[in-house]
Design a protein around this motif. Structure first.
Motif, PDB file in Angstrom:
ATOM      1  N   ALA A  57       4.594  -3.341  -0.507  1.00  9.31           N
ATOM      2  CA  ALA A  57       4.823  -1.942  -0.136  1.00  9.31           C
ATOM      3  C   ALA A  57       3.916  -1.522   1.015  1.00  9.31           C
ATOM      4  CB  ALA A  57       4.590  -1.042  -1.345  1.00  9.31           C
ATOM      5  N   LYS A  58       2.645  -1.894   0.941  1.00 11.24           N
ATOM      6  CA  LYS A  58       1.717  -1.494   1.999  1.00 11.24           C
ATOM      7  C   LYS A  58       1.987  -2.271   3.294  1.00 11.24           C
ATOM      8  CE  LYS A  58      -0.195   1.097  -1.087  1.00 11.24           C
ATOM      9  NZ  LYS A  58       0.266   2.499  -1.214  1.00 11.24           N
ATOM     10  N   ARG A  59       2.416  -3.522   3.189  1.00 12.57           N
ATOM     11  CA  ARG A  59       2.711  -4.296   4.394  1.00 12.57           C
ATOM     12  C   ARG A  59       3.949  -3.745   5.104  1.00 12.57           C
ATOM     13  NH1 ARG A  59       0.898  -6.668   8.812  1.00 12.57           N
ATOM     14  NH2 ARG A  59       1.819  -8.700   9.290  1.00 12.57           N
ATOM     15  N   LEU A  60       4.879  -3.186   4.354  1.00 19.46           N
ATOM     16  CA  LEU A  60       6.044  -2.571   4.981  1.00 19.46           C
ATOM     17  C   LEU A  60       5.638  -1.448   5.938  1.00 19.46           C
ATOM     18  CD1 LEU A  60       8.651  -2.464   2.072  1.00 19.46           C
ATOM     19  CD2 LEU A  60       9.034  -3.455   4.340  1.00 19.46           C
ATOM     20  N   ILE A  61       4.519  -0.799   5.671  1.00 22.44           N
ATOM     21  CA  ILE A  61       4.041   0.248   6.576  1.00 22.44           C
ATOM     22  C   ILE A  61       3.754  -0.341   7.948  1.00 22.44           C
ATOM     23  CG2 ILE A  61       2.197   1.918   6.986  1.00 22.44           C
ATOM     24  CD1 ILE A  61       1.908   2.150   3.911  1.00 22.44           C
ATOM     25  N   ASP A  62       3.145  -1.526   7.993  1.00 23.42           N
ATOM     26  CA  ASP A  62       2.868  -2.167   9.279  1.00 23.42           C
ATOM     27  C   ASP A  62       4.156  -2.469  10.042  1.00 23.42           C
ATOM     28  OD1 ASP A  62       0.085  -2.175   8.958  1.00 23.42           O
ATOM     29  OD2 ASP A  62       0.114  -4.080   7.871  1.00 23.42           O
ATOM     30  N   TYR A  63       5.226  -2.716   9.312  1.00 22.16           N
ATOM     31  CA  TYR A  63       6.521  -2.970   9.938  1.00 22.16           C
ATOM     32  C   TYR A  63       7.262  -1.679  10.287  1.00 22.16           C
ATOM     33  CZ  TYR A  63       6.433  -8.012   8.930  1.00 22.16           C
ATOM     34  OH  TYR A  63       6.134  -9.357   8.907  1.00 22.16           O
ATOM     35  N   GLY A  64       6.693  -0.546   9.901  1.00 21.74           N
ATOM     36  CA  GLY A  64       7.300   0.735  10.251  1.00 21.74           C
ATOM     37  C   GLY A  64       8.249   1.286   9.221  1.00 21.74           C
ATOM     38  N   PHE A  65       7.975   1.022   7.923  1.00 26.37           N
ATOM     39  CA  PHE A  65       8.864   1.493   6.867  1.00 26.37           C
ATOM     40  C   PHE A  65       8.104   2.164   5.740  1.00 26.37           C
ATOM     41  CE2 PHE A  65      11.756  -1.637   8.703  1.00 26.37           C
ATOM     42  CZ  PHE A  65      12.928  -0.913   8.714  1.00 26.37           C
ATOM     43  N   HIS A  66       8.781   3.111   5.127  1.00 31.20           N
ATOM     44  CA  HIS A  66       8.368   3.616   3.823  1.00 31.20           C
ATOM     45  C   HIS A  66       8.839   2.608   2.787  1.00 31.20           C
ATOM     46  CE1 HIS A  66       7.941   6.149   0.302  1.00 31.20           C
ATOM     47  NE2 HIS A  66       7.479   7.156   1.028  1.00 31.20           N
ATOM     48  N   ALA A  67       8.012   2.336   1.804  1.00 32.36           N
ATOM     49  CA  ALA A  67       8.380   1.360   0.782  1.00 32.36           C
ATOM     50  C   ALA A  67       9.497   1.875  -0.113  1.00 32.36           C
ATOM     51  CB  ALA A  67       7.161   1.025  -0.078  1.00 32.36           C
ATOM     52  N   PRO A  68      10.296   0.974  -0.682  1.00 32.42           N
ATOM     53  CA  PRO A  68      11.218   1.369  -1.759  1.00 32.42           C
ATOM     54  C   PRO A  68      10.442   1.806  -2.994  1.00 32.42           C
ATOM     55  CG  PRO A  68      11.804  -0.778  -0.818  1.00 32.42           C
ATOM     56  CD  PRO A  68      10.436  -0.442  -0.317  1.00 32.42           C
ATOM     57  N   ALA A  82      -3.127  -4.882   4.115  1.00 37.18           N
ATOM     58  CA  ALA A  82      -2.241  -3.850   4.653  1.00 37.18           C
ATOM     59  C   ALA A  82      -2.452  -2.524   3.926  1.00 37.18           C
ATOM     60  CB  ALA A  82      -0.790  -4.307   4.516  1.00 37.18           C
ATOM     61  N   PRO A  83      -2.161  -1.417   4.645  1.00 36.64           N
ATOM     62  CA  PRO A  83      -1.741  -1.350   6.044  1.00 36.64           C
ATOM     63  C   PRO A  83      -2.932  -1.407   6.996  1.00 36.64           C
ATOM     64  CG  PRO A  83      -1.791   0.853   5.153  1.00 36.64           C
ATOM     65  CD  PRO A  83      -2.155  -0.074   4.020  1.00 36.64           C
ATOM     66  N   HIS A  84      -2.637  -1.663   8.268  1.00 36.77           N
ATOM     67  CA  HIS A  84      -3.678  -1.817   9.274  1.00 36.77           C
ATOM     68  C   HIS A  84      -3.658  -0.613  10.209  1.00 36.77           C
ATOM     69  CE1 HIS A  84      -2.880  -5.970   7.932  1.00 36.77           C
ATOM     70  NE2 HIS A  84      -4.150  -6.218   8.260  1.00 36.77           N
ATOM     71  N   PRO A  85      -4.585   0.332  10.056  1.00 40.29           N
ATOM     72  CA  PRO A  85      -4.642   1.464  10.992  1.00 40.29           C
ATOM     73  C   PRO A  85      -5.204   1.032  12.341  1.00 40.29           C
ATOM     74  CG  PRO A  85      -6.461   1.582   9.449  1.00 40.29           C
ATOM     75  CD  PRO A  85      -5.603   0.420   8.999  1.00 40.29           C
ATOM     76  N   ALA A  86      -5.055   1.869  13.338  1.00 45.79           N
ATOM     77  CA  ALA A  86      -5.555   1.532  14.672  1.00 45.79           C
ATOM     78  C   ALA A  86      -7.056   1.303  14.657  1.00 45.79           C
ATOM     79  CB  ALA A  86      -5.202   2.650  15.650  1.00 45.79           C
ATOM     80  N   SER A  87      -7.759   1.995  13.785  1.00 46.30           N
ATOM     81  CA  SER A  87      -9.210   1.830  13.723  1.00 46.30           C
ATOM     82  C   SER A  87      -9.617   0.420  13.354  1.00 46.30           C
ATOM     83  CB  SER A  87      -9.808   2.826  12.721  1.00 46.30           C
ATOM     84  OG  SER A  87      -9.247   2.633  11.426  1.00 46.30           O
ATOM     85  N   SER A  88      -8.744  -0.289  12.646  1.00 43.29           N
ATOM     86  CA  SER A  88      -9.097  -1.660  12.252  1.00 43.29           C
ATOM     87  C   SER A  88      -9.159  -2.595  13.449  1.00 43.29           C
ATOM     88  CB  SER A  88      -8.094  -2.193  11.221  1.00 43.29           C
ATOM     89  OG  SER A  88      -6.811  -2.374  11.817  1.00 43.29           O
ATOM     90  N   LEU A  89      -8.488  -2.243  14.528  1.00 46.48           N
ATOM     91  CA  LEU A  89      -8.462  -3.113  15.702  1.00 46.48           C
ATOM     92  C   LEU A  89      -9.780  -3.104  16.458  1.00 46.48           C
ATOM     93  CD1 LEU A  89      -4.905  -2.388  17.159  1.00 46.48           C
ATOM     94  CD2 LEU A  89      -5.603  -4.149  15.539  1.00 46.48           C
ATOM     95  N   VAL A  90     -10.500  -2.009  16.349  1.00 50.50           N
ATOM     96  CA  VAL A  90     -11.756  -1.919  17.091  1.00 50.50           C
ATOM     97  C   VAL A  90     -12.953  -2.233  16.214  1.00 50.50           C
ATOM     98  CG1 VAL A  90     -10.818  -0.279  18.737  1.00 50.50           C
ATOM     99  CG2 VAL A  90     -11.900   0.575  16.658  1.00 50.50           C
ATOM    100  N   ALA A  91     -12.696  -2.461  14.935  1.00 52.91           N
ATOM    101  CA  ALA A  91     -13.773  -2.888  14.048  1.00 52.91           C
ATOM    102  C   ALA A  91     -13.991  -4.394  14.218  1.00 52.91           C
ATOM    103  CB  ALA A  91     -13.413  -2.560  12.607  1.00 52.91           C
ATOM    104  N   GLU A  92     -15.054  -4.880  13.645  1.00 50.94           N
ATOM    105  CA  GLU A  92     -15.307  -6.333  13.700  1.00 50.94           C
ATOM    106  C   GLU A  92     -14.131  -7.056  13.049  1.00 50.94           C
ATOM    107  OE1 GLU A  92     -18.541  -9.627  12.059  1.00 50.94           O
ATOM    108  OE2 GLU A  92     -18.988  -7.486  11.951  1.00 50.94           O
TER     109      GLU A  92
END
Length: 957
Positions: free
Chosen positions: A831-842, A897-907
């Motif tokens: 369910a949380k990984r679906l957010i990264d793909y751009g979906f609300h989970a079932p 998951a999910p991965h917010p934009a802030s995770s990209l700039v973290a270590e």
């Protein structure tokens, strides 16, 4: 090749707007499923025994322009008067920025209940604002995220008080005679099946004798009177009882809050905070409690938690209280709220701030004081010296004439008895309104004089004047320019996922298109400005629309009568079960109290049965998910004389058309019971089958599902019930309006006679524009879309239940348990990984733990279905990498998951790259939805319950 959509759309053009797939897409999906036409697919899936013959007997489809013209004509048949009736309903001004950017914005009204908090942070913040607003104003520490209306909130408070006191024998609630009449009536309706005695008493006198568990008082009273509550509260506490105060939020900007006077519970409505009258609803009720009672709160509670990176995040707290877990042990059957209206009310407070609210209250109070002064000067007795905005005038023998004379001047006053007239001032009251009221009393008004500031407490006793602060949080003191407010609302909306972003494939929740044409009329003044207790002749357009809609719904369902009063599916369930209970009692079968409920049923079913005074007996499910007929027969034999009803969902909660539904109905009827069919899945039946014809006696319908009222982030909803003729004498009624239901009815289920009347133009427009053929096509397409998804996913995830020919109905359940066993990847991870793909989970883990229930609806086209299926298939491949050891079980894109934009700039130390984390599919690169937070720690939030706006310092690192 057949062209079902284009053929129907040539006569019904709106159908092509509502139904997603084009003819070529329908053909391709049919080919994938193995059928050459929609008719052939439906013939294979739907049992012959339940099929309807012929088209629905409905008017032919109109165009969008024609539907709007008809609704406009109906709205003009409603007479708009200045509304000064009071009784909990007041005219108000919705800030235009809130109208345009919330009430009319699909980013707000098409969102679902925030069960996936990572993609609901915007509306969760708005609801936290609502809770904080209520808590501050009433003077209690914890408020919930709204209830259905004030009367429902008071009834819920009654049961909360009963289960919260030490005494196990106390069975009486005392209700002050100056409470709102609709509140008293709903309390009576709800109390009787629970064996609770209701004593209505003048609480200027000592509390009545008896074992009392609770007291309910109104502040200010229905008469407008303001009084010190402390003597009543202290007397109740001395008797071991709790006290609920039904309070006016605007009045509390000037009055000492009930919490400071010792109240245990405070309830009410936030309607006058910018929510239109709308002939009674929808309006957000509220409830707040003192410390120690918060874990007994009904409904939803937004709390503060943290995400995986430790950042502050919001979520629904105490979710284990939800009915699908607690079932017959649930403390309430309410599974929805009035989120959209609570957001409007909270934004009204954000927009005006504490000083703005106080000025609105001062203005209403000043007008009431001026009116009282002029009445006294003209020789009219004003009953109460202390009041906020409502004046009660005594006119022996002339009260009716005064009210009639005021109506001639286009002002509605309240007739409060043979000799009493009630006049309620509000945000929109003007000097001219006061002058017209005085003329109705035969008093020549003096020319308006300049007031200056005056005394804001002219008719409020010194000991009841508020001295404590409220709404001190920066959110209520920042957004004064429209630019600032506009950007705040945009910032919140951008944090959320709603239907304007993509598909929300929630099983059992039917998240379909809420068309702009359907939504447009709800803000028209002819619908928005009508008081629910206005003279019935002033609401002629509303009544005509309501009777049409009730007739159309009866046609669609095969029932003989429909009541649209219940303002949520849960309340429809209760109304239907109360009708069954009353029917048995009318036949002398008082002992019939057993309600059979399949193990797969919606949790609200069991909770509603308990509230209706019934005893729940669970019927087992067979291996294929259908009702186990052998177990049903055994339960019928076990309770031969006590059977009241069976509650089933059709198609079943497992998403299939059960073959045995007519046999179930026959067996239950032979045993003397009634058949309740939950209408949650009606989207698979409209135009194909009618519950009232295949054995059901009563159903509730979710107009916020099948008939396009938007979910609004978790409300509003409408849950009308349809009944066969023998149950029609027991439909809900209302003490304030005989036209609302039969005199022999079970009493009111909602505060307003017609529930959430102002949103009824939405289903009216949907049915009117779809027509009989369009409604059938919508159902057929919903069935096709679900079977197409099942066909595409079957190789990757087992489809748990199917019916004839391996087909599902309008939804399918995919089983993730084998995947979890092989890889450790859970349904939550998917369910949380679906957010990264751009979906609300079932829908997760309902009705079977470890599964996803997917309902695509008819409004999604093949491209969106494929995008979702591609995402699910890709997630399966990712899980296989975990199972093979390529990715560690505790560090992979699914568990993180999910991965917010802030995770990209973290270590970054993960064994997968950043692109895999946030751009796992082409569509996620082209149109990325960024979740504002990472995965939220639910357990932390429940252990550290914070349910009001944290101070700004809490956001600092």
């Amino acid at each position: 090749m057949s062209h079902p959509l284009s053929q129907i759309a040539s006569e019904a053009p709106f159908v092509a707007r509502h139904v997603g797939p084009r003819d070529d897409e329908i053909a391709k999906m049919l080919d994938a499923v193995g059928y050459d036409s929609l008719d052939a697919l439906v013939d294979a899936a739907v049992p012959d025994a339940i099929r309807s013959v012929g088209a629905l007997d409905l008017p032919p489809a109109s165009t969008e322009i024609e539907a709007l013209d008809e609704l406009r004509a109906l709205s003009r048949r409603n007479q708009r008067h200045t509304q000064m009736i009071g009784l909990g309903y007041y005219d108000t001004v919705t800030p235009p920025v809130v109208v345009r950017r919330v009430l009319e914005s699909p980013a707000w009204y098409t969102a679902y209940t925030p069960y996936q908090p990572e993609i609901s942070q915007g509306r969760l913040e708005a609801l936290l604002n609502f809770q904080t607003m209520v808590s501050d104003l009433v003077g209690l520490p914890t408020a919930n995220a709204s209830l259905l209306d004030e009367a429902t909130a008071a009834a819920e408070a009654m049961t909360l008080m009963r289960r919260s006191i030490r005494s196990k024998t106390a069975d009486t609630v005392v209700v002050d005679a100056d409470c709102l009449p609709q509140t008293i009536a709903v309390i009576r309706t709800r109390a009787e099946p629970l064996g609770i005695g209701v004593v209505v008493a003048d609480l200027d006198q000592p509390l009545p004798d008896g074992d009392v568990f609770g007291v309910v008082v109104q502040y200010p009273g229905a008469s407008g009177r303001v009084r010190d509550l402390r003597p009543v509260i202290e007397a109740a506490h001395e008797r071991g009882a709790l006290v609920t105060v039904a309070a006016d939020l605007l009045a509390l900007t000037l009055l000492t809050p009930p919490g400071e006077q010792g109240a245990d519970v405070v309830v009410g409505s936030s309607q006058r905070f910018g929510v239109p009258l709308g002939y009674g609803g929808p309006h957000a009720g509220y409830m707040a409690v003192r410390a120690g009672l918060e874990r007994g709160l009904p409904g939803r509670l937004v709390g503060v938690s943290r995400d995986a990176a430790g950042a502050q995040a919001y979520r629904l707290a105490l979710q284990t209280r939800e009915q699908h877990i607690r079932r017959e042990k649930a403390t309430s059957n309410i599974c929805t709220a009035q989120v959209l209206l609570a957001v409007v009310a909270s934004m009204y407070a954000v927009w005006h701030g504490p000083e703005g609210l106080r000025e609105i209250a001062r203005r209403a109070h000043r007008h009431a004081v001026e009116l009282a002064t002029a009445l006294r000067a003209g020789g009219v007795e004003v009953v109460h010296d202390a009041f906020f905005d409502t004046v009660l005038a005594r006119m022996p023998g002339r009260a009716e004439a005064v009210v009639a004379d005021a109506a001639e001047l286009r002002v509605n006053l309240g007739l409060a008895g043979a000799d009493l007239v009630r006049i309620a001032c509000d945000e929109v009251t003007t000097d001219a309104d006061v002058a017209r009221v005085l003329r109705a009393f035969g008093i020549t008004p003096e020319p308006a004089q300049g007031r200056g500031d005056g005394d804001e407490h002219d008719a409020i006793p010194a000991e009841l004047r508020r001295t404590s602060g409220y709404l001190t949080h920066p959110v209520f003191n920042t957004h004064r320019s429209e630019t600032s407010m506009l950007r705040y609302l945009r910032r919140l909306a951008d944090k959320d996922y709603a239907l304007d972003r993509g598909m929300i494939p929630l099983g059992s929740c039917t998240m379909k298109l809420n068309a702009a044409t359907e939504m447009e009329p709800i803000t028209w003044p002819g619908f928005a400005g009508i008081h629910p207790f206005a003279p019935v002749e002033q609401a002629d357009g509303y009544l005509a629309m309501i009777r049409q809609l009730e007739g159309w719904l009866a046609t669609v369902t095969g029932y003989d009568a429909v009541s649209i009063q219940p303002n949520a599916g849960s309340q429809g369930e209760l109304a239907g079960l109360l009708a069954i209970r009353a029917y048995h009692r009318s036949n002398g079968d008082d002992q019939r109290d057993v309600c059979l409920i399949p193990s797969s049923a919606h949790g609200t079913n069991a909770a509603s049965a308990v509230m209706a005074g019934m005893r729940v007996v669970v019927v087992a499910a067979a291996d294929d998910g259908t009702v186990d007929l052998d177990d049903l027969r055994a339960k019928l034999d076990e309770h031969p004389d006590r059977l009241a009803a069976i509650m089933i969902t059709y198609p079943s909660t497992h998403g299939v058309y059960e073959e045995g539904v007519t046999e179930i109905a026959r067996l239950v009827h032979e045993a003397g019971g009634q058949v309740y069919v939950d209408g949650a899945n009606l989207n698979a039946l409209v135009g194909l089958a009618k519950p009232g014809e295949f054995g059901a006696d009563v159903s509730h319908l979710n107009l916020h599902k099948t008939f396009c009222i938007p979910h609004g982030g978790g409300g509003p909803g409408v849950g009308p019930i349809g009944v066969r003729a023998h149950l029609s004498p027991f439909l809900p009624n209302h003490p304030m309006l005989p036209e609302a239901g039969p005199a022999t009815g079970v009493g009111p289920i909602a505060a307003a006679p017609f529930g959430s009347a102002s949103i009824l133009p939405i289903p009216w427009a949907y049915i009117r524009m779809m027509g009989p053929d369009g409604l059938k096509l919508a159902t057929q397409t919903a069935v096709l879309n679900a079977n197409y998804v099942a066909a595409r996913l079957r190789e990757h995830f087992p489809v748990l239940y199917t019916g004839r020919g391996g087909l599902v109905a309008h939804e399918c359940i995919v089983d993730l348990r084998p995947l979890t066993k092989a890889s450790g990847v859970t349904v939550d991870d998917v369910a949380k990984r679906l957010i990264d793909y751009g979906f609300h989970a079932p829908t997760m883990s309902f009705p079977v733990a470890g599964t996803l229930m997917i309902e695509p609806t008819e409004s999604e086209d093949k491209g969106e279905l494929d995008r979702f299926c591609d995402a699910m298939i890709a997630i399966r491949a990712e899980a296989d990498k975990v199972a093979s050891g390529e990715w560690a079980a505790d560090d992979n894109p699914l568990v993180n998951a999910p991965h917010p934009a802030s995770s990209l700039v973290a270590e970054w130390s993960h064994p997968y790259d950043r692109a895999t984390a946030v751009h796992p599919s082409p569509s996620s690169r082209e149109d990325k939805y960024w979740p504002p937070v990472g995965r939220i720690d639910g357990a932390y939030g429940d252990r550290h319950l914070v349910c009001a706006c944290p101070p700004p310092e809490a956001f600092q690192d």
